[in-house]
Enzyme design. Sequence first.
Site, PDB file in Angstrom:
ATOM      1  N   HIS A 141      29.259  70.157 -18.047  1.00  0.00           N
ATOM      2  CA  HIS A 141      29.717  68.746 -18.089  1.00  0.00           C
ATOM      3  C   HIS A 141      29.009  68.002 -16.959  1.00  0.00           C
ATOM      4  O   HIS A 141      29.381  68.121 -15.791  1.00  0.00           O
ATOM      5  CB  HIS A 141      31.232  68.686 -17.894  1.00  0.00           C
ATOM      6  N   ALA A 178      35.036  55.697 -10.434  1.00  0.00           N
ATOM      7  CA  ALA A 178      35.506  57.082 -10.392  1.00  0.00           C
ATOM      8  C   ALA A 178      34.325  58.033 -10.506  1.00  0.00           C
ATOM      9  O   ALA A 178      33.479  57.866 -11.387  1.00  0.00           O
ATOM     10  CB  ALA A 178      36.474  57.333 -11.547  1.00  0.00           C
ATOM     11  N   LYS A 195      31.398  64.064 -27.787  1.00  0.00           N
ATOM     12  CA  LYS A 195      32.352  63.747 -26.719  1.00  0.00           C
ATOM     13  C   LYS A 195      33.335  62.683 -27.166  1.00  0.00           C
ATOM     14  O   LYS A 195      32.933  61.622 -27.646  1.00  0.00           O
ATOM     15  CB  LYS A 195      31.582  63.259 -25.482  1.00  0.00           C
ATOM     16  N   HIS A 230      37.841  64.023 -23.250  1.00  0.00           N
ATOM     17  CA  HIS A 230      38.395  63.472 -21.999  1.00  0.00           C
ATOM     18  C   HIS A 230      39.888  63.316 -22.253  1.00  0.00           C
ATOM     19  O   HIS A 230      40.314  62.401 -22.955  1.00  0.00           O
ATOM     20  CB  HIS A 230      37.755  62.124 -21.641  1.00  0.00           C
ATOM     21  N   ASP A 232      31.204  67.832 -13.854  1.00  0.00           N
ATOM     22  CA  ASP A 232      31.511  66.403 -13.957  1.00  0.00           C
ATOM     23  C   ASP A 232      30.881  65.656 -12.788  1.00  0.00           C
ATOM     24  O   ASP A 232      31.411  64.639 -12.338  1.00  0.00           O
ATOM     25  CB  ASP A 232      33.024  66.140 -14.022  1.00  0.00           C
ATOM     26  N   HIS A 276      37.354  68.832 -17.719  1.00  0.00           N
ATOM     27  CA  HIS A 276      37.920  68.628 -16.375  1.00  0.00           C
ATOM     28  C   HIS A 276      39.452  68.702 -16.374  1.00  0.00           C
ATOM     29  O   HIS A 276      40.131  67.714 -16.096  1.00  0.00           O
ATOM     30  CB  HIS A 276      37.429  67.329 -15.728  1.00  0.00           C
ATOM     31  N   LEU A 279      38.157  60.649 -12.125  1.00  0.00           N
ATOM     32  CA  LEU A 279      39.108  60.700 -13.239  1.00  0.00           C
ATOM     33  C   LEU A 279      38.856  61.957 -14.061  1.00  0.00           C
ATOM     34  O   LEU A 279      37.696  62.279 -14.309  1.00  0.00           O
ATOM     35  CB  LEU A 279      38.963  59.456 -14.126  1.00  0.00           C
ATOM     36  N   HIS A 292      26.891  64.262 -15.686  1.00  0.00           N
ATOM     37  CA  HIS A 292      26.440  62.868 -15.872  1.00  0.00           C
ATOM     38  C   HIS A 292      25.112  62.690 -15.148  1.00  0.00           C
ATOM     39  O   HIS A 292      25.058  62.842 -13.927  1.00  0.00           O
ATOM     40  CB  HIS A 292      27.461  61.889 -15.293  1.00  0.00           C
ATOM     41  N   LEU A 293      24.078  62.382 -15.908  1.00  0.00           N
ATOM     42  CA  LEU A 293      22.767  62.165 -15.290  1.00  0.00           C
ATOM     43  C   LEU A 293      22.387  60.693 -15.230  1.00  0.00           C
ATOM     44  O   LEU A 293      21.392  60.353 -14.592  1.00  0.00           O
ATOM     45  CB  LEU A 293      21.676  62.936 -16.049  1.00  0.00           C
TER      46      LEU A 293
HETATM   47  O1  DOR Z   1      35.319  60.650 -12.351  1.00  0.00           O
HETATM   48  C1  DOR Z   1      34.770  60.460 -13.420  1.00  0.00           C
HETATM   49  N1  DOR Z   1      33.544  59.877 -13.514  1.00  0.00           N
HETATM   50  N2  DOR Z   1      35.400  60.813 -14.536  1.00  0.00           N
HETATM   51  C2  DOR Z   1      34.933  60.510 -15.747  1.00  0.00           C
HETATM   52  O2  DOR Z   1      35.582  60.833 -16.702  1.00  0.00           O
HETATM   53  C3  DOR Z   1      33.690  59.732 -15.903  1.00  0.00           C
HETATM   54  C4  DOR Z   1      32.835  59.866 -14.741  1.00  0.00           C
HETATM   55  C5  DOR Z   1      31.721  58.848 -14.728  1.00  0.00           C
HETATM   56  O3  DOR Z   1      30.997  58.740 -15.709  1.00  0.00           O
HETATM   57  O4  DOR Z   1      31.575  58.151 -13.711  1.00  0.00           O
HETATM   58 ZN    ZN Z   2      32.637  63.308 -17.005  1.00  0.00          ZN
END
Ligand code: DOR
Ligand code: ZN
Length: 346
Positions: free
Chosen positions: A14, A264, A100, A137, A248, A175, A220, A16-17
């Site tokens: 999991h 977040a 997702k 999520h 995450d 998560h 989150l 995020h790039l």
């Molecule tokens: O903390 C988080 N950041 N939770 C998420 O579900 C999304 C992520 C984000 O893309 O920033």
């Molecule tokens: Zn995420």
Amino acid sequence: MSDVLTLPLPDDMHLHLRDGAMLEAVAPISAQRFGRAIIMPNLVPPVVTGAQALAYRDRILAAIGPDTGFTPLMTLYLTETTEPEDVAQAAADGLIHAVKLYPAGATTNSASGVRDFDKVRGVLERMAAIGLPLCVHGEVTDPEVDIFDREAVFIERVLDPIRQATPGLRVVMEHVTTAEGIAYIANSPADLAGTITTHHLILNRNHLLVGGIRPHYYCLPVAKRERHREALVAAATGGDPRYFLGTDSAPHLDAAKETGCGCAGCFTALNTLECLAQVFDAAGALDHLAGFATGHGAAFYGLSAPSGQVVLERRAEAAVWPAKLDTGAGPVTVFDPGFPVFWHRV
Ligand code: DOR
Ligand code: ZN
């Protein structure tokens, strides 16, 4: 246990790039440290179609450069208008490895997510038929529900009904942050798995809020009480194949976090493995780290064994990382576990 640990190259299930300057800065960091990663599709606009996933994968590969063996495993962002056929084709092409589900409004860039779960029934049924996992999520967005209860309520109101209505659907509860989430997975068959982040193994809500608000610990689902963190550590370190690492890692510029309404996300890609080794070491469970960081996730996603290895060494002095990563758009703060980490990558 020896002070040297040789592990298979970890997989981040999991991640995020992002895109643009942020992608350029963070993609090489994950590519140096992981073999594969499940790439989250919550860009603006989101990655909704197979064609968009293909183009995003090309941008990721360009940002990484030619010399890593890193494989980005793409996902599609589920909307109420997603076509079952497009999903099935992208999966058959080997392009995507999951879809997702963001409840609309649950988190960063989730405005195009799902409001009416009946509208995605056809896609979910198709996914069950072809064995394509749904990454969820798991938080309700009902304003009446307290933010600390949103995961537990989601299980009852949304996740369990979806699973009951779609037999055979393979689901990853992403998560997981609560003892209720762990109990739900523990009592379900093996078609339900859970990812656990590095930061949720380390933080409780006191870390976030006591003595001043710490924006770099805000993510989150939000960190919960200590008893929930303990349930996560027990699950992650216990060797059960249904739990695996999904960092995450979610970079935001400092300017977007250190502000009146901060974003977040914790940026953990840079030091995750060392932090995890410290957590597993403290739990007396270093022998379960390889399964959590590689084997369990690869097995759930039907991937081959990883090709590389990484060596960690426990030293007398604590590891040090840069406090910030510079990106072309500004600095991003690197996750600070808040305790000394004696495991180093060698
Ligand atoms: O903390 C988080 N950041 N939770 C998420 O579900 C999304 C992520 C984000 O893309 O920033
Ligand atoms: Zn995420």
